[in-house]
Design an enzyme around this catalytic site. Structure first.
Site, PDB file in Angstrom:
ATOM      1  N   VAL A   1       0.849  -1.194   0.000  1.00  4.24           N
ATOM      2  CA  VAL A   1       0.000   0.000   0.000  1.00  4.24           C
ATOM      3  C   VAL A   1       0.884   1.243   0.000  1.00  4.24           C
ATOM      4  O   VAL A   1       1.803   1.370   0.810  1.00  4.24           O
ATOM      5  CB  VAL A   1      -0.946  -0.008   1.227  1.00  4.24           C
ATOM      6  CG1 VAL A   1      -1.734   1.300   1.296  1.00  4.24           C
ATOM      7  CG2 VAL A   1      -1.892  -1.204   1.150  1.00  4.24           C
ATOM      8  N   LYS A   2       0.580   2.133  -0.941  1.00  2.00           N
ATOM      9  CA  LYS A   2       1.400   3.345  -1.065  1.00  2.00           C
ATOM     10  C   LYS A   2       0.625   4.516  -0.468  1.00  2.00           C
ATOM     11  O   LYS A   2      -0.539   4.751  -0.839  1.00  2.00           O
ATOM     12  CB  LYS A   2       1.637   3.585  -2.556  1.00  2.00           C
ATOM     13  CG  LYS A   2       2.893   4.310  -2.920  1.00  2.00           C
ATOM     14  CD  LYS A   2       3.015   4.197  -4.448  1.00  2.00           C
ATOM     15  CE  LYS A   2       4.077   5.037  -5.001  1.00  2.00           C
ATOM     16  NZ  LYS A   2       3.980   5.116  -6.470  1.00  2.00           N
ATOM     17  N   VAL A   3       1.264   5.227   0.455  1.00  3.36           N
ATOM     18  CA  VAL A   3       0.625   6.397   1.060  1.00  3.36           C
ATOM     19  C   VAL A   3       1.557   7.598   0.896  1.00  3.36           C
ATOM     20  O   VAL A   3       2.777   7.452   0.917  1.00  3.36           O
ATOM     21  CB  VAL A   3       0.287   6.200   2.569  1.00  3.36           C
ATOM     22  CG1 VAL A   3      -0.610   4.995   2.780  1.00  3.36           C
ATOM     23  CG2 VAL A   3       1.550   6.086   3.414  1.00  3.36           C
TER      24      VAL A   3
END
Ligand code: E4P
Length: 217
Positions: free
Chosen positions: A82-84
């Site tokens: 997951v990219k934040v």
């Protein structure tokens, strides 16, 4: 150093994965928007093709929404990271998601302090954007050097993922600095296959071989 493809295009993966040099993938909302179709279905297909870490980015902006979105993204495939974005809410989401065992890539890193904070909170990857720094006459690779120097003093377990790559020289410099990953647009990877001396050399080998075969008959 691992090489990831920075693309939402399945064609790029179909062309490059068979070469055996691809270890994973990164996507972002801009890249996915270019493709059209269902982004989650595309991420699933990319995971099937690369069989390695595939970053899928949240588009929510509050921590609570990023956490909910991140949990959903991670259900797409076990390879999803997951990219934040590096924001206050992004860090809060990172803390929760990484605490749940979900790997997180903190993106839009433009300073060493941002990388340090993300590593402290448990990021699996930090993504310094070297090309966008170069674009504003700031030294992108110098940032990678700084982050690498800092990470070498501690045991964070966070990998440096060099992003916003614009040319093969970024790949060379990333590897020389010991970055863990370099994510590249397909065009930059393709450019590494262009060398006039390789082409000239191969043409000469084949010509000499043909000449020798002709001489035998
Ligand atoms: C990385 O994960 C990003 O998707 C990407 O490298 C951004 O690159 P750009 O600056 O070429 O948009």
């Amino acid at each position: 150093m691992k090489i990831f493809i920075d693309s939402g295009s399945l064609k790029d993966y179909e062309a490059l994965v068979p070469l055996g040099i691809i270890d994973g993938a990164t996507t972002n909302p801009s890249l996915m928007a270019k493709e059209g179709g269902d982004p989650r279905a595309i991420v699933k297909k990319i995971c099937g093709l690369v069989q390695g870490p595939v970053s899928a980015e949240v588009v929510s902006t509050t921590a609570a929404d990023m956490i909910a979105e991140g949990r959903e993204l991670s259900k797409i495939d076990p390879h999803v990271v997951v990219k934040v974005p590096f924001t206050r809410d992004g860090l809060k989401a990172l803390k929760t998601l990484s605490g749940e065992g979900i790997p997180v890539n903190v993106t839009l890193i433009f300073s060493a302090t941002q990388a340090l904070f993300a590593a402290k909170v448990g990021a699996s990857y930090v993504s310094p954007f070297v090309g966008r720094l170069d674009d504003i006459a700031s030294d992108g690779m110098r940032l990678v050097q700084e982050i690498s120097e800092i990470f070498n003093h501690y045991q964070f377990g966070t990998q440096i993922l060099v992003a916003s790559v614009r040319s093969p020289m970024h790949i060379v410099e990333a590897a020389r600095m010991g970055a863990h990953v370099c994510t590249c647009p397909a065009s930059v990877i393709e450019a590494c296959f262009n060398h006039p001396l390789t082409d000239i050399g191969l043409a000469k080998f084949l010509k000499d071989w043909e000449k020798a075969q002709g001489a035998k008959v």
